[in-house]
Every structure is written in structure tokens, then in C-alpha cells.
Design a protein around this motif. Structure first.
Motif, mmCIF file in Angstrom:
data_model
loop_
_atom_site.group_PDB
_atom_site.id
_atom_site.type_symbol
_atom_site.label_atom_id
_atom_site.label_comp_id
_atom_site.label_asym_id
_atom_site.label_seq_id
_atom_site.Cartn_x
_atom_site.Cartn_y
_atom_site.Cartn_z
ATOM 1 N N PRO A 41 0.795 -1.241 0.000
ATOM 2 C CA PRO A 41 0.000 0.000 0.000
ATOM 3 C C PRO A 41 0.821 1.282 0.000
ATOM 4 O O PRO A 41 0.431 2.260 -0.640
ATOM 5 C CB PRO A 41 -0.844 -0.130 1.263
ATOM 6 C CG PRO A 41 -0.988 -1.610 1.449
ATOM 7 C CD PRO A 41 0.335 -2.192 1.007
ATOM 8 N N ASP A 42 1.960 1.303 0.689
ATOM 9 C CA ASP A 42 2.764 2.529 0.740
ATOM 10 C C ASP A 42 3.863 2.561 -0.331
ATOM 11 O O ASP A 42 4.680 3.470 -0.364
ATOM 12 C CB ASP A 42 3.361 2.725 2.130
ATOM 13 C CG ASP A 42 4.355 1.641 2.532
ATOM 14 O OD1 ASP A 42 4.580 0.678 1.752
ATOM 15 O OD2 ASP A 42 4.919 1.740 3.644
ATOM 16 N N LEU A 43 3.877 1.540 -1.193
ATOM 17 C CA LEU A 43 4.862 1.409 -2.275
ATOM 18 C C LEU A 43 6.306 1.364 -1.774
ATOM 19 O O LEU A 43 7.245 1.669 -2.516
ATOM 20 C CB LEU A 43 4.681 2.521 -3.324
ATOM 21 C CG LEU A 43 3.337 2.545 -4.043
ATOM 22 C CD1 LEU A 43 3.252 3.750 -4.986
ATOM 23 C CD2 LEU A 43 3.095 1.258 -4.811
ATOM 24 N N SER A 44 6.494 0.957 -0.521
ATOM 25 C CA SER A 44 7.838 0.843 0.049
ATOM 26 C C SER A 44 8.615 -0.275 -0.640
ATOM 27 O O SER A 44 8.162 -1.426 -0.689
ATOM 28 C CB SER A 44 7.746 0.536 1.549
ATOM 29 O OG SER A 44 9.012 0.153 2.041
ATOM 30 N N LEU A 45 9.773 0.044 -1.152
ATOM 31 C CA LEU A 45 10.590 -0.965 -1.818
ATOM 32 C C LEU A 45 11.104 -2.014 -0.832
ATOM 33 O O LEU A 45 11.391 -3.143 -1.226
ATOM 34 C CB LEU A 45 11.751 -0.298 -2.550
ATOM 35 C CG LEU A 45 11.335 0.613 -3.706
ATOM 36 C CD1 LEU A 45 12.562 1.233 -4.361
ATOM 37 C CD2 LEU A 45 10.500 -0.128 -4.728
ATOM 38 N N LYS A 46 11.215 -1.657 0.435
ATOM 39 C CA LYS A 46 11.664 -2.619 1.449
ATOM 40 C C LYS A 46 10.628 -3.718 1.698
ATOM 41 O O LYS A 46 10.957 -4.779 2.202
ATOM 42 C CB LYS A 46 11.996 -1.902 2.753
ATOM 43 C CG LYS A 46 13.194 -0.986 2.629
ATOM 44 C CD LYS A 46 13.488 -0.288 3.940
ATOM 45 C CE LYS A 46 14.513 0.788 3.739
ATOM 46 N NZ LYS A 46 15.855 0.403 4.011
ATOM 47 N N LYS A 47 9.374 -3.443 1.327
ATOM 48 C CA LYS A 47 8.293 -4.420 1.527
ATOM 49 C C LYS A 47 7.755 -4.952 0.190
ATOM 50 O O LYS A 47 6.727 -5.604 0.162
ATOM 51 C CB LYS A 47 7.142 -3.769 2.302
ATOM 52 C CG LYS A 47 7.511 -3.266 3.677
ATOM 53 C CD LYS A 47 6.297 -2.679 4.358
ATOM 54 C CE LYS A 47 6.503 -1.203 4.583
ATOM 55 N NZ LYS A 47 5.324 -0.535 5.107
ATOM 56 N N TRP A 48 8.458 -4.681 -0.897
ATOM 57 C CA TRP A 48 7.964 -5.018 -2.229
ATOM 58 C C TRP A 48 7.754 -6.521 -2.375
ATOM 59 O O TRP A 48 8.589 -7.311 -1.939
ATOM 60 C CB TRP A 48 8.973 -4.533 -3.276
ATOM 61 C CG TRP A 48 8.332 -4.279 -4.603
ATOM 62 C CD1 TRP A 48 8.463 -5.060 -5.710
ATOM 63 C CD2 TRP A 48 7.479 -3.198 -4.955
ATOM 64 N NE1 TRP A 48 7.733 -4.519 -6.740
ATOM 65 C CE2 TRP A 48 7.111 -3.372 -6.302
ATOM 66 C CE3 TRP A 48 6.982 -2.102 -4.269
ATOM 67 C CZ2 TRP A 48 6.284 -2.495 -6.986
ATOM 68 C CZ3 TRP A 48 6.157 -1.219 -4.939
ATOM 69 C CH2 TRP A 48 5.817 -1.424 -6.276
ATOM 70 N N GLN A 49 6.650 -6.910 -3.007
ATOM 71 C CA GLN A 49 6.289 -8.324 -3.099
ATOM 72 C C GLN A 49 6.117 -8.826 -4.529
ATOM 73 O O GLN A 49 5.534 -9.892 -4.743
ATOM 74 C CB GLN A 49 4.962 -8.559 -2.361
ATOM 75 C CG GLN A 49 5.001 -8.229 -0.897
ATOM 76 C CD GLN A 49 3.669 -8.520 -0.263
ATOM 77 O OE1 GLN A 49 3.122 -9.617 -0.412
ATOM 78 N NE2 GLN A 49 3.121 -7.552 0.442
ATOM 79 N N LEU A 50 6.601 -8.083 -5.499
ATOM 80 C CA LEU A 50 6.404 -8.461 -6.893
ATOM 81 C C LEU A 50 7.704 -8.424 -7.673
ATOM 82 O O LEU A 50 8.642 -7.712 -7.306
ATOM 83 C CB LEU A 50 5.428 -7.486 -7.568
ATOM 84 C CG LEU A 50 4.012 -7.446 -7.037
ATOM 85 C CD1 LEU A 50 3.247 -6.287 -7.658
ATOM 86 C CD2 LEU A 50 3.307 -8.754 -7.295
ATOM 87 N N ILE A 51 7.734 -9.207 -8.739
ATOM 88 C CA ILE A 51 8.763 -9.047 -9.771
ATOM 89 C C ILE A 51 8.048 -9.027 -11.114
ATOM 90 O O ILE A 51 6.948 -9.565 -11.264
ATOM 91 C CB ILE A 51 9.845 -10.157 -9.751
ATOM 92 C CG1 ILE A 51 9.219 -11.541 -9.916
ATOM 93 C CG2 ILE A 51 10.694 -10.057 -8.498
ATOM 94 C CD1 ILE A 51 10.241 -12.646 -10.140
ATOM 95 N N LEU A 52 8.675 -8.390 -12.071
ATOM 96 C CA LEU A 52 8.162 -8.358 -13.437
ATOM 97 C C LEU A 52 8.813 -9.514 -14.180
ATOM 98 O O LEU A 52 10.036 -9.579 -14.299
ATOM 99 C CB LEU A 52 8.501 -7.018 -14.093
ATOM 100 C CG LEU A 52 8.063 -6.832 -15.535
ATOM 101 C CD1 LEU A 52 6.531 -6.822 -15.632
ATOM 102 C CD2 LEU A 52 8.640 -5.542 -16.089
ATOM 103 N N ALA A 53 7.992 -10.446 -14.672
ATOM 104 C CA ALA A 53 8.527 -11.606 -15.377
ATOM 105 C C ALA A 53 8.608 -11.371 -16.881
ATOM 106 O O ALA A 53 9.470 -11.923 -17.560
ATOM 107 C CB ALA A 53 7.663 -12.834 -15.088
ATOM 108 N N LYS A 54 7.688 -10.545 -17.394
ATOM 109 C CA LYS A 54 7.637 -10.329 -18.846
ATOM 110 C C LYS A 54 6.754 -9.123 -19.126
ATOM 111 O O LYS A 54 5.818 -8.856 -18.386
ATOM 112 C CB LYS A 54 7.038 -11.562 -19.518
ATOM 113 C CG LYS A 54 6.808 -11.450 -20.996
ATOM 114 C CD LYS A 54 6.120 -12.697 -21.540
ATOM 115 C CE LYS A 54 5.743 -12.485 -22.985
ATOM 116 N NZ LYS A 54 5.026 -13.624 -23.542
#
Length: 133
Positions: A41-54
Motif C-alpha cells: 500500500p505505501d509502495l515501500s521498496l523494502k516491503k515489495w512483493q512483486l517481480i516483473l517476469a515479462k
């Protein structure tokens, strides 16, 4: 479907006088922020939960400086640990570009994908987009 309008900038054009093709991936990524906020929700990179696969971008027509661009985004597929965000860029009533980004729910410490919870799937389903829309 999520909709965002952006103003073109002079720096967005190329030597041929239209919007440079490198701008679309940048604009599409920015328009995915509401989807990112489902996970962080806060877009914190320390809590980021995604990667871009394609991701892919298909060009249907030229985009021009001086007219706003409407970006349309929505979830077009949900898997067990990944999902697709389909997006379109419209200008002056014309679909000028489209693309799909595949994101994976990811644990950066474990360096592994993790399943999408039912709660996350439910939140993603609130932003549908069919390529037939």
C-alpha cells in the motif's frame, strides 16, 4: 478497469515528431501503481512483493505531442502465483498501443515465488480488463 490521463511532454517526442516508443513501457508501469498498492500500500521498496517476469508492447498507431494520452489498465489473468495486467494507450479516440505485463508474487528473501492468497486474488479481480473491451 483503471483509467489515467497523462499529458505529453516535449521531451517525450523523437526525431520523427511523434511520441518515442520507449515512453510506453514507462507510462504503462506508472499506470500499474494502483495494482502495486494491492501488495504494498505505501509502495515501500523494502516491503515489495512483486517481480516483473515479462512485458510486451504492441503499437497500433502513432501518438503525438500536444494531446493527452488515456491509459487503461486492468487484470486480464490470475494464476496461482502470477497475474497479467493488460494495458492500452488511447489518444483522440484511437487505441494507439497495447501491452501485457506479467507479475509474479515474490519473496525477495527466499528468492522464490509465493502463491497469491484468496484475499489478493479478490482484490485483483476488482480491476478486470478483457482484451475484448
Amino acid at each position: 478497469m483503471l483509467v489515467e490521463k497523462i499529458a505529453t511532454r516535449f521531451s517525450d517526442i523523437d526525431g520523427l515528431g511523434h511520441i518515442n516508443n520507449t515512453m510506453l513501457p514507462v507510462w504503462f508501469e506508472g499506470a500499474r501503481n494502483p495494482i502495486f498498492q494491492i501488495f504494498t500500500p505505501d509502495l515501500s521498496l523494502k516491503k515489495w512483493q512483486l517481480i516483473l517476469a515479462k512485458f510486451d508492447v504492441e503499437f497500433h498507431g502513432e501518438l503525438f505531442y500536444g494531446e493527452d494520452i488515456e491509459l487503461r489498465s486492468g487484470v486480464s489473468r490470475i494464476g496461482s502465483s502470477s497475474f497479467d495486467v493488460y494495458q492500452e494507450a488511447w489518444q483522440d479516440g484511437r487505441k494507439c498501443a497495447s501491452g501485457t505485463a506479467v507479475h509474479v508474487h515474490f519473496d525477495h528473501e527466499e528468492k522464490a515465488s509465493k502463491p497469491l492468497s484468496d484475499d489478493l486474488k479478490e482484490k485483483l479481480l476488482k480491476h478486470p480488463f478483457s482484451k475484448d473491451d
